[in-house]
Design an enzyme around this catalytic site. Structure first.
Site, PDB file in Angstrom:
ATOM      1  N   ASP A   1      29.451 -73.417  87.058  1.00 21.92           N
ATOM      2  CA  ASP A   1      28.401 -72.418  86.992  1.00 21.92           C
ATOM      3  C   ASP A   1      27.114 -73.083  87.490  1.00 21.92           C
ATOM      4  OD1 ASP A   1      26.976 -70.118  86.646  1.00 21.92           O
ATOM      5  OD2 ASP A   1      27.647 -69.729  84.611  1.00 21.92           O
TER       6      ASP A   1
HETATM    7  C1  BGC Z   1      25.779 -67.145  85.763  1.00 20.19           C
HETATM    8  C2  BGC Z   1      27.015 -66.850  86.573  1.00 20.19           C
HETATM    9  C3  BGC Z   1      26.611 -66.439  87.957  1.00 20.19           C
HETATM   10  C4  BGC Z   1      25.783 -67.539  88.573  1.00 20.19           C
HETATM   11  C5  BGC Z   1      25.357 -67.261  90.005  1.00 20.19           C
HETATM   12  C6  BGC Z   1      24.835 -68.091  86.463  1.00 20.19           C
HETATM   13  O1  BGC Z   1      23.618 -68.176  85.812  1.00 20.19           O
HETATM   14  O2  BGC Z   1      26.166 -67.661  84.510  1.00 20.19           O
HETATM   15  O3  BGC Z   1      27.783 -65.860  85.939  1.00 20.19           O
HETATM   16  O4  BGC Z   1      27.748 -66.154  88.728  1.00 20.19           O
HETATM   17  O5  BGC Z   1      24.621 -67.709  87.796  1.00 20.19           O
HETATM   18  O6  BGC Z   1      24.405 -66.285  90.082  1.00 20.19           O
END
Ligand code: BGC
Length: 749
Positions: free
Chosen positions: A282
């Site tokens: 993530d």
């Molecule tokens: C989130 C993810 C997301 C990623 C990209 C993160 O803060 O937890 O679910 O896909 O950002 O935007």
């Protein structure tokens, strides 16, 4: 001694038909191409494939150089198709090996055309609707240059305080699995090389939804058995459905950050489930292992993540900065890097990116076609859950002379779209006000928001709203939460209607007019007490672009509500976590001995009230159970029969129930199948959802509804953490919610 059946992958795979073994299907041709490419790659180029950069909002020289040098394998958050084609062109035509880029984006519940938020999609209990929505989202996103979405989010969530429950399919492993699988199918199609197919990403592995106290990013303490029985199944189902990427969670599980967990990614995902796609961290969750206190520096963070099996690092640069040193110091092997790169390149080949890296000009910007908007409207209709309908307040008579439309969500083009709508086009939104004006004609609609936004605390707007209500035949109050109150990092400790909404509803109630409460929110709200002031309550979640039209369809009975809750609604926040598939305990709650706090005699003796598991103030029941939802008609279940009284491990249980529409409207019922394993080697839930069917019935019509349940699907993890089905007695229910009473029994022998 009980007979125990041990289950292996093959048998478990029966759970979802159409599943495949990704490892078995590996394409030799692709594998050869990948090997050939890896053999030509320098270490820097390999590291490049493992790095995902955030979009630059342009093509600065810095980006051009990095692309030419093969230092970037993927970009996220860049959606301008011309720019993306240009960026791909540099990667493909100007870098040494011409490796195309993965372009990632959070396409969560639509791209331009916004569908209901995922928890609303789950409330449809209609997998086809979910699949169609994902397919449309993929089509729109692909035509903008995106080839990879960070969805579905299939984290089980039992806590409505957690803002990201909006993005989830709720609390149940089975429902979440089915919906997740269909979302994957919708995004990826059956051929990844086809135009409009994008790769899916099952996230966030694992147990991210169990954040302590519902506080986003928080620690999770989930015992191994619960991980395997409750949190893992949707992810296993996603692998079997062919999801080509996974994302790690931000959370730590029992002390180990998910992003550093060899257990999750090496043991479970790759060894046990044979996943052969790739894993992305993530956003900077690699680097965040420093804050977790799990890595002393970026170098250690990179080492831990790579060893855990995280192929690609999102946004952060610990890989880029440290892989070389880690290799030089002998802490990492080039074999590990090659494997990580292989898994990324494999998916790039599968996507057909090497042959078709660009979006052709004539295919660009295929947004918000009529058929897309219609599908979004249908999804929103199906997502709405009727929770209360006193004296048949709904549907509203179409000949009504005037309606007062009140509330902070009645005309908010942006707010009804919900969380994660980076690309959503709010100019397309049809609000309840716009739809009602169109349906009834403006002269019959008396609108006043009463409160500027959902959090407004002043009562300045009340007088005007009350005045309108007094002059109308029916009052519809559209309230809830603005988009920003749910979603990532937007946890709430108090999950009642924010601002002065409750006060306004009470004032509207005083007018004596029939009052319909429509709630647009990203989570279950504690609306128990305020619902007493309304004649009807319709839960609309954040319904997306076509929410207003869908609402009007339902309010006037052109469509009959069929949504069912994918999550238990608590009466009070203090009841959380509250979920239907809990354990029985040694002292289950007992209505006969429960005494409300106000009725306890003064100085009552310690044991006089019954010593059971409950709250003396909130009792033990939720506001609404999982699976609950009313219709304008009524359904009756009868004659539940099973084809046999006892079954062996390889058998399929054939279940039949008679379902009748005994009301006056045509309607759709979601018939739900629940099972309880009465005695186990470990304690078992009081009920578990094992199947469901949407059944359309004309008024007065009845139908035999059939379910098939493989005995293998009764498996659970025993004391020795083996997946087993045990011989013994089971109860089985079919009904309209998790309180279903119509029961049959069977044995596994
Ligand atoms: C989130 C993810 C997301 C990623 C990209 C993160 O803060 O937890 O679910 O896909 O950002 O935007």
């Amino acid at each position: 001694m009980k007979k125990v059946y041990f289950l292996y992958m093959g048998l478990l795979c029966l759970i979802f038909t159409g599943c495949r073994y990704s490892n078995v299907k590996q394409d030799n041709n692709i594998e050869q191409k990948v090997s050939h490419l890896i053999n030509q790659m320098t270490l820097d180029e390999k590291i490049g494939q493992m790095c995902q950069s955030n979009g630059f909002g342009g093509i600065p020289d810095e980006l051009k150089t990095a692309l030419r040098n093969g230092e970037i394998g993927s970009i996220l958050n860049e959606v301008d198709v011309e720019r993306l084609n240009e960026i791909q062109k540099i990667a493909v035509e100007e870098s040494r090996l011409g490796i195309p880029l993965l372009i990632g984006r959070d396409v969560v519940h639509g791209f331009k055309t916004i569908f209901p938020i995922p928890i609303g999609l789950a409330a449809t209990w209609n997998p086809e609707t979910v699949q169609q929505g994902a397919q449309i989202a993929a089509q729109e996103a692909w035509s903008s240059g995106v080839n990879w979405t960070f969805a579905p989010m299939i984290d089980i969530s039992r806590d409505a305080r957690w803002g990201r429950i909006a993005e989830s399919f709720g609390e149940d492993p089975y429902l979440t699995s089915v919906m997740g699988v269909h979302m994957v199918k919708g995004f990826q199609g059956d051929d990844l090389t086809r135009e409009g197919s994008i790769i899916a990403c099952a996230k966030h592995f694992a147990a991210y939804g169990a954040a302590e106290g519902g506080r986003d990013y928080n620690s999770t303490l989930v015992p191994l058995r619960e991980l395997r029985d409750v949190y893992f199944p949707p992810f296993k189902a996603a692998v079997d459905a062919g999801a080509r990427s996974f994302m790690s969670g931000f959370n730590d599980i029992d002390g180990v950050p998910a992003t550093g967990s060899k257990f999750l990614f090496r043991q479970v995902l790759r060894n046990e489930w044979q996943f052969d796609g790739f894993v992305v961290s993530d956003w900077a969750s690699t680097y965040e292992m420093l804050a977790h206190g799990y890595a002393a520096d970026k170098k250690e963070a990179a080492l831990r993540a790579i060893n855990a099996g995280i192929n690609m690092e999102m946004f952060a640069t610990t890989y880029k900065e440290n892989i070389k040193t880690l290799l030089d110091e002998g802490l990492l092997s080039e074999k590990t890097i090659n494997q990580a790169v292989r898994e990324i390149l494999r998916v790039k080949y599968e996507l057909g990116l090497f042959d078709n890296p660009y979006v052709p000009e004539e295919k660009q910007y295929q947004f918000a076609k009529k058929e897309y908007l219609d599908a979004a409207q249908k999804a929103a209709v199906e997502s709405m859950v009727l929770l209360k309908n006193k004296n048949k307040t709904l549907p509203i008579d179409k000949k009504v002379k005037s309606i007062a439309l009140i509330g902070p969500m009645a005309n908010q083009m942006y707010e009804q779209l919900g969380t994660w709508i980076f690309d959503g086009d709010s100019t397309l939104t049809v609000t309840p006000l716009a739809a009602l004006n169109e349906y009834l004609g403006e002269s019959k609609v008396k609108y006043a928001s009463g409160l500027a936004i959902s959090r407004t605390k002043t009562n300045e707007g009340f007088a005007k709203a009350i005045e309108k209500a007094k002059r109308a035949d029916v009052v519809v109050f559209c309230g809830g939460e603005e988009s920003i109150l749910s979603g990532e990092a937007h946890s709430r400790a108090d999950i009642s209607l924010p601002g002065a909404q409750e006060e306004l509803i009470k004032e509207l109630h005083k007018t004596g007019k029939p009052l319909v409460l429509v709630v647009m929110a990203g989570r279950p709200l504690t609306i128990g007490e305020i619902s007493d002031y309304a004649d009807a309550v319709l839960y609309a979640w954040h319904p997306g672009t076509m929410g207003g039209k869908a609402l009007v369809d339902v309010l006037f009975g052109d469509e009959n509500p069929s949504g069912k809750l994918p999550v238990t609604f608590p009466k009070q926040v203090g009841q959380i976590p509250i979920y239907y598939n809990h354990k029985n305990t040694g002292r289950p709650a007992n209505p006969a001995s429960w005494t409300h706090i106000d009725d306890i005699p003064v100085k009552a003796s310690q044991t006089s009230l019954g010593n059971e598991s409950h709250y003396i103030d909130a009792g033990f029941k939720p506001l609404y159970p999982f699976g609950y939802g009313l219709s304008y008609t009524r359904f009756a279940y009868d004659k539940l029969t099973l084809d046999k009284a006892s079954y062996a491990i390889g058998d399929t249980i054939k279940i039949t129930v008679e379902l009748a529409n005994v009301g006056e409207h045509n309607g759709t019922e979601v018939a739900q199948l629940y099972v309880r394993d009465l005695v186990g080697n470990v304690t078992r839930p009081v009920k578990e959802l094992k199947g469901f069917k949407r059944v359309n019935l004309q008024a007065g019509e009845s139908q035999k509804v059939k379910f098939e349940l493989a005995v293998a699907n009764l498996s659970f993890y025993n004391e020795d953490m083996e997946s087993v089905v045990e011989a013994g007695d089971f109860n089985l229910w079919v009904g309209g919610d998790s309180n279903a009473q119509l029961m049959a029994t069977f044995k596994v022998e």
